[in-house]
Write a protein that holds these residues in place. Structure first.
Motif, PDB file in Angstrom:
ATOM      1  N   ASP A  23       0.832  -1.213   0.000  1.00 14.22           N
ATOM      2  CA  ASP A  23       0.000   0.000   0.000  1.00 14.22           C
ATOM      3  C   ASP A  23       0.865   1.262   0.000  1.00 14.22           C
ATOM      4  O   ASP A  23       0.350   2.368  -0.210  1.00 14.22           O
ATOM      5  CB  ASP A  23      -0.958   0.004   1.203  1.00 14.22           C
ATOM      6  CG  ASP A  23      -0.248   0.012   2.548  1.00 14.22           C
ATOM      7  OD1 ASP A  23       0.995  -0.143   2.588  1.00 14.22           O
ATOM      8  OD2 ASP A  23      -0.934   0.183   3.584  1.00 14.22           O
ATOM      9  N   GLU A  24       2.182   1.110   0.240  1.00 16.27           N
ATOM     10  CA  GLU A  24       3.033   2.302   0.347  1.00 16.27           C
ATOM     11  C   GLU A  24       3.169   3.031  -0.985  1.00 16.27           C
ATOM     12  O   GLU A  24       3.574   4.191  -1.026  1.00 16.27           O
ATOM     13  CB  GLU A  24       4.400   1.921   0.929  1.00 16.27           C
ATOM     14  CG  GLU A  24       4.249   1.298   2.302  1.00 16.27           C
ATOM     15  CD  GLU A  24       5.552   1.059   3.059  1.00 16.27           C
ATOM     16  OE1 GLU A  24       6.539   1.756   2.804  1.00 16.27           O
ATOM     17  OE2 GLU A  24       5.550   0.148   3.920  1.00 16.27           O
ATOM     18  N   VAL A  25       2.786   2.361  -2.086  1.00 10.27           N
ATOM     19  CA  VAL A  25       2.830   3.018  -3.410  1.00 10.27           C
ATOM     20  C   VAL A  25       1.870   4.204  -3.472  1.00 10.27           C
ATOM     21  O   VAL A  25       2.049   5.110  -4.281  1.00 10.27           O
ATOM     22  CB  VAL A  25       2.486   2.032  -4.559  1.00 10.27           C
ATOM     23  CG1 VAL A  25       3.495   0.905  -4.628  1.00 10.27           C
ATOM     24  CG2 VAL A  25       1.061   1.488  -4.420  1.00 10.27           C
ATOM     25  N   TYR A  26       0.827   4.203  -2.613  1.00  7.38           N
ATOM     26  CA  TYR A  26      -0.175   5.274  -2.653  1.00  7.38           C
ATOM     27  C   TYR A  26       0.286   6.528  -1.915  1.00  7.38           C
ATOM     28  O   TYR A  26      -0.414   7.542  -1.925  1.00  7.38           O
ATOM     29  CB  TYR A  26      -1.492   4.801  -2.026  1.00  7.38           C
ATOM     30  CG  TYR A  26      -2.152   3.636  -2.727  1.00  7.38           C
ATOM     31  CD1 TYR A  26      -2.547   3.725  -4.066  1.00  7.38           C
ATOM     32  CD2 TYR A  26      -2.406   2.440  -2.057  1.00  7.38           C
ATOM     33  CE1 TYR A  26      -3.175   2.656  -4.700  1.00  7.38           C
ATOM     34  CE2 TYR A  26      -3.041   1.371  -2.686  1.00  7.38           C
ATOM     35  CZ  TYR A  26      -3.416   1.483  -3.997  1.00  7.38           C
ATOM     36  OH  TYR A  26      -4.045   0.432  -4.619  1.00  7.38           O
ATOM     37  N   GLY A  27       1.408   6.448  -1.198  1.00  6.04           N
ATOM     38  CA  GLY A  27       1.919   7.625  -0.502  1.00  6.04           C
ATOM     39  C   GLY A  27       1.508   7.651   0.952  1.00  6.04           C
ATOM     40  O   GLY A  27       1.506   6.615   1.614  1.00  6.04           O
ATOM     41  N   SER A  28       1.155   8.821   1.448  1.00  2.84           N
ATOM     42  CA  SER A  28       0.870   8.987   2.870  1.00  2.84           C
ATOM     43  C   SER A  28      -0.463   9.710   3.046  1.00  2.84           C
ATOM     44  O   SER A  28      -0.737  10.683   2.358  1.00  2.84           O
ATOM     45  CB  SER A  28       1.996   9.811   3.500  1.00  2.84           C
ATOM     46  OG  SER A  28       1.750  10.023   4.854  1.00  2.84           O
ATOM     47  N   TYR A  43      -1.039   6.893  -7.527  1.00  2.00           N
ATOM     48  CA  TYR A  43       0.252   6.523  -6.935  1.00  2.00           C
ATOM     49  C   TYR A  43       1.025   7.787  -6.554  1.00  2.00           C
ATOM     50  O   TYR A  43       1.065   8.748  -7.317  1.00  2.00           O
ATOM     51  CB  TYR A  43       1.081   5.699  -7.941  1.00  2.00           C
ATOM     52  CG  TYR A  43       0.764   4.209  -7.907  1.00  2.00           C
ATOM     53  CD1 TYR A  43      -0.508   3.743  -7.623  1.00  2.00           C
ATOM     54  CD2 TYR A  43       1.766   3.271  -8.161  1.00  2.00           C
ATOM     55  CE1 TYR A  43      -0.786   2.385  -7.590  1.00  2.00           C
ATOM     56  CE2 TYR A  43       1.500   1.910  -8.138  1.00  2.00           C
ATOM     57  CZ  TYR A  43       0.214   1.470  -7.847  1.00  2.00           C
ATOM     58  OH  TYR A  43      -0.048   0.130  -7.807  1.00  2.00           O
ATOM     59  N   ASP A  44       1.640   7.758  -5.376  1.00  2.00           N
ATOM     60  CA  ASP A  44       2.403   8.921  -4.890  1.00  2.00           C
ATOM     61  C   ASP A  44       3.514   8.438  -3.957  1.00  2.00           C
ATOM     62  O   ASP A  44       3.574   8.832  -2.784  1.00  2.00           O
ATOM     63  CB  ASP A  44       1.438   9.878  -4.149  1.00  2.00           C
ATOM     64  CG  ASP A  44       2.143  11.136  -3.675  1.00  2.00           C
ATOM     65  OD1 ASP A  44       3.190  11.505  -4.240  1.00  2.00           O
ATOM     66  OD2 ASP A  44       1.642  11.757  -2.714  1.00  2.00           O
ATOM     67  N   SER A  60      10.394   2.198  -5.702  1.00  3.56           N
ATOM     68  CA  SER A  60      10.798   1.011  -6.483  1.00  3.56           C
ATOM     69  C   SER A  60       9.617   0.048  -6.646  1.00  3.56           C
ATOM     70  O   SER A  60       9.435  -0.548  -7.704  1.00  3.56           O
ATOM     71  CB  SER A  60      12.001   0.311  -5.833  1.00  3.56           C
ATOM     72  OG  SER A  60      11.635  -0.287  -4.607  1.00  3.56           O
ATOM     73  N   LYS A  61       8.782  -0.075  -5.616  1.00  3.99           N
ATOM     74  CA  LYS A  61       7.611  -0.958  -5.742  1.00  3.99           C
ATOM     75  C   LYS A  61       6.586  -0.354  -6.711  1.00  3.99           C
ATOM     76  O   LYS A  61       5.976  -1.064  -7.511  1.00  3.99           O
ATOM     77  CB  LYS A  61       6.957  -1.188  -4.368  1.00  3.99           C
ATOM     78  CG  LYS A  61       7.769  -2.001  -3.388  1.00  3.99           C
ATOM     79  CD  LYS A  61       8.048  -3.434  -3.829  1.00  3.99           C
ATOM     80  CE  LYS A  61       6.826  -4.314  -3.832  1.00  3.99           C
ATOM     81  NZ  LYS A  61       7.172  -5.735  -4.108  1.00  3.99           N
ATOM     82  N   ALA A  62       6.402   0.966  -6.648  1.00  3.92           N
ATOM     83  CA  ALA A  62       5.463   1.613  -7.576  1.00  3.92           C
ATOM     84  C   ALA A  62       5.938   1.403  -9.006  1.00  3.92           C
ATOM     85  O   ALA A  62       5.144   1.084  -9.907  1.00  3.92           O
ATOM     86  CB  ALA A  62       5.363   3.107  -7.255  1.00  3.92           C
ATOM     87  N   SER A  63       7.223   1.567  -9.207  1.00  2.00           N
ATOM     88  CA  SER A  63       7.783   1.372 -10.551  1.00  2.00           C
ATOM     89  C   SER A  63       7.521  -0.055 -11.035  1.00  2.00           C
ATOM     90  O   SER A  63       7.106  -0.273 -12.180  1.00  2.00           O
ATOM     91  CB  SER A  63       9.279   1.682 -10.505  1.00  2.00           C
ATOM     92  OG  SER A  63       9.851   1.382 -11.723  1.00  2.00           O
ATOM     93  N   SER A  64       7.729  -1.017 -10.145  1.00  4.14           N
ATOM     94  CA  SER A  64       7.505  -2.416 -10.551  1.00  4.14           C
ATOM     95  C   SER A  64       6.019  -2.641 -10.870  1.00  4.14           C
ATOM     96  O   SER A  64       5.691  -3.308 -11.847  1.00  4.14           O
ATOM     97  CB  SER A  64       8.002  -3.394  -9.484  1.00  4.14           C
ATOM     98  OG  SER A  64       7.245  -3.305  -8.303  1.00  4.14           O
TER      99      SER A  64
END
Ligand code: NAD
Ligand code: TYD
Length: 356
Positions: A138-143, A156-157, A165-169
């Motif tokens: 869930d960390e791809v969504y930011g804070s 995504y943020d 790196s996870k968002a990119s993947s």
């Protein structure tokens, strides 16, 4: 025996991967499970001693960045499906050294996608259709601020090198679906806790330090919020999404269980005082506020409605019960902790807190 699926699970010697390998081996004797893992500091085959002699299990030590090794595995085992968990997973390490995260999480994922695409184009290896299930965070969504929850449509943020790196993947996984028609699924889960988690993450680190009466380092004011899910429930969600989720879709995984870090650590101190026969309040005296993590995300919280309504998934345990089981596991497995916290870990950990 002819297996109905030959599933490549990457990162199966790690925390979540080992729980997923155990679930799949126990639940699906007609699947062959091939666990591919580089065995970094976070991977440990002792996480799997109870299932490693299963006839439908194979282990391959390899790096997901090594294309030749990956191709060999696809060919040798006629891989029909992939569940991809291998990753560098710790935010603090990503702040110290982002490149390792780019290599494994981004380059390694693209490497696996290419291998699956090429192999499945040339080989009809499954009667039921192939699946590439990418396990993300869930960390791809930011804070988040005080209100709201992450939904699948939240933009995504990512804000740490790990989450970037996870968002990119995740983006590459989607791109392979849209561009090449690769049959993908993505799951984005909240923070996991449970047995076999490397004691650099909040909960096992605190348990270990409470046992040894070492300081309990709380970053900043301790008011950051995380949404905790028992690892076995995450494994059951992956099982459900892998089998029944729609291709090309992402599913959030979480159990509506938000805690501030300080409340969680105080609660851990309380139950461990009881379990260790200490006076009430003794362990909480170890709490030490330290310099905040750089770029520390304030709050994560997951809306898992899509997974609940579409696939009828629910977490099985209340947090207090899961935490109780988790503490008991660490208390009963002191040897496991001693082993994984020896050598390189000790050097890393001690240097880290000298800097704070
Ligand atoms: P972990 O760090 O415990 O395990 C990672 C595993 O991957 C280890 O066994 C390691 O040896 C292996 N690995 C690392 N680099 C590799 C490489 N280059 N090639 C092959 N194997 C390699 O991680 P975890 O907590 O079990 O997380 C697993 C996955 O779930 C990750 O993709 C992570 O982003 C995701 N996730 C974790 C959480 C969490 O709370 N831990 C929450 C949501 C999603
Ligand atoms: P962590 O387990 O590293 O997971 P993530 O950063 O991926 O959410 O950390 C969970 C929370 O606990 C996070 O807000 C940082 C905080 N934390 C501490 O306060 N002290 C610690 O020693 C650690 C490891 C984490």
């Amino acid at each position: 025996m002819a297996y109905t699926k030959n599933i490549l699970i990457t990162g199966g010697a790690g925390f979540i991967g080992s729980h997923l390998v155990r679930l799949m081996l126990n639940k699906y004797p007609d699947y062959r499970i091939i666990n591919l893992d580089k065995l970094t500091y976070a991977g440990n085959l002792k996480n799997l001693t109870d299932v490693e002699s299963a006839p439908n299990y194979a282990f391959v030590k390899a790096d997901i960045c090594d294309r030749n090794a990956i191709n060999d595995v696809f060919e040798k085992y006629e891989i029909t499906d992939v569940i991809h968990l291998a990753a560098e997973s710790h935010v603090d390490r990503s702040i110290e050294g982002p490149m390792e995260f780019v290599m494994t999480n981004v380059v390694g994922t693209v490497n696996l996608l290419q291998a699956a695409k090429d192999f499945w184009k040339l080989n009809i290896v499954s009667s039921g259709g192939n699946v590439f299930h990418h396990v993300s965070t869930d960390e791809v969504y930011g804070s988040l601020g005080a209100e709201g929850l992450f939904e699948e449509v939240t933009p995504y943020d990512p804000r740490s090198p790990y989450s970037s790196s996870k968002a990119s993947s995740d983006h590459f996984v989607r791109a392979f679906h849209h561009t090449y028609g690769l049959p993908i699924k993505i799951s984005n889960c909240s923070n996991n806790y449970g047995s076999h988690q490397f004691p650099e993450k909040l909960i096992p680190l605190m348990i270990n330090n409470i046992v040894h009466k070492k300081p309990l380092p709380i970053y900043g004011k301790g008011d950051n919020i995380r949404d905790w899910l028992w690892v076995v429930d995450h494994a059951s969600a992956i099982d459900r999404i892998f089998h029944d989720g729609r291709l090309g879709e992402a599913y959030n995984v979480g159990g509506l269980n938000e805690w501030t870090n300080i409340d969680l650590v105080k609660y851990l101190c309380k139950i461990m005082d009881q379990k260790l026969g200490r006076a009430e309040g003794e362990s909480a005296e170890l709490i030490t506020y330290v310099t905040d993590r750089a770029g520390h995300d304030m709050r994560y919280a997951i809306d898992a409605t899509k997974l609940e309504t579409e696939l009828n998934w629910r977490p099985s345990l209340q947090f207090e019960e899961g935490l109780d089981k988790t503490v008991d596991w660490y208390l009963e497995n002191a040897e496991w902790i001693d082993e994984v916290t020896s050598g390189a870990y000790r050097d890393y950990y001690e240097n880290m807190y000298q800097d704070r």
